[in-house]
Design an enzyme around this catalytic site. Sequence first.
Site, short mmCIF file in Angstrom:
data_model
loop_
_atom_site.label_atom_id
_atom_site.label_comp_id
_atom_site.label_asym_id
_atom_site.label_seq_id
_atom_site.Cartn_x
_atom_site.Cartn_y
_atom_site.Cartn_z
N ARG A 1 0.85 -1.20 0.00
CA ARG A 1 0.00 0.00 0.00
C ARG A 1 0.88 1.25 0.00
NH1 ARG A 1 -3.02 -3.46 3.60
NH2 ARG A 1 -2.13 -2.53 5.49
N LYS B 1 -12.27 14.69 5.49
CA LYS B 1 -13.42 14.20 4.72
C LYS B 1 -14.29 13.31 5.60
CE LYS B 1 -14.06 10.46 1.95
NZ LYS B 1 -13.82 9.50 0.85
N LYS C 1 -18.59 17.80 -1.36
CA LYS C 1 -18.20 16.70 -2.26
C LYS C 1 -19.47 15.93 -2.61
CE LYS C 1 -15.15 12.73 -2.82
NZ LYS C 1 -13.78 12.27 -2.71
#
Length: 341
Positions: free
Chosen positions: A45, A136, A221
């Site tokens: 990752r 977020k 968003k």
Amino acid sequence: MSERLEDIAAAMVADGKGLLAADESSGTIKKRFDVIGVESTADSRRDYREMMFRASEAMTKYISGVILYDETIHQKAADGTPLVDIIKASGAIPGIKVDAGAKPLAGFPGDTITEGLDGLRERLADYYKLGARFAKWRAVIDIDVSKGVPSATSIASNAHALARYAALCQEAGIVPIVEPEVLMDGAHDIDTCYEISKATLTKLYTELYAARVALEGTILKPNMVLAGKKSGKVSSPGEVAEKTIKLFRETVPAAIGGIAFLSGGQSDEEATANLNAINAIGPHPWKLTFSYGRALQAAPQKAWGGKAANVAAAQAAFAHRAHMNHLAALGQWQPTLEQAA
Ligand code: 13P
């Protein structure tokens, strides 16, 4: 750069720039790696994300900020440099996903509520120290009209959680991205998407006002207004643009810092064509750009395939998608530009 919330928000939607959503949870990135035959480990990752953050053409010219997952904001590149420092060196702003995911809403089968408010003040303080200047939180609203999904309770609960999250972010000096995603997975038509999105955004802004959130220091968003995937219909960019802008004019205050769309399962080119059509019918009261996960990363993931030898090809694939979305954010994209890749 300035630490004022409205200046950070403005930088996030600076002309022709958009956000890279690289905040897949460990479960989600495993699904993406399964497709390309790569084992998901902390190192793979890290290697994958380091490849993107070091893609200097894409990062310096087209990307204003990167949304990270908790693991990634703590990770160091293979040479020991914190990944956050690599992002900052490119001129982009580090951000962080802080929600704990969408869980079944008790009493409302098919609806979800996003969790993660408990302890959020302390986590935001830690993320600020690590360099995050925006965050977020994603609420998920599914559509299945025959089953009464979404319920009014789901829309209201998620809007309330988004507002509490946004207020805590601003207290911590962090710009909240508020993401009320109306999913495109269902069998609904485009007008149903419009109606549910309208109910969702109306409730969201009512809650943001009530929570005393400064709208200038927020980024929305949203989903685009589209027919559901299972409807078998693909909405044309012209229709998507017209209905999405009508929706926002009715529900989204001009005061907000800007709008950065999710891609939500659209194909790479669809997500670009629709963003372009939206900007081409401007001027609008807000900047409208991208905050894409899948629509920016599918091509570089495929080109990378977990091999160090493919890093340059993967970075080129990322630069191409970022360039196309840069043009779309300016309303200057053309389908013929896709063949250049
Ligand atoms: P997609 O663009 O893949 O929908 O992801 C964006 C995102 O951050 C969803 O929360």
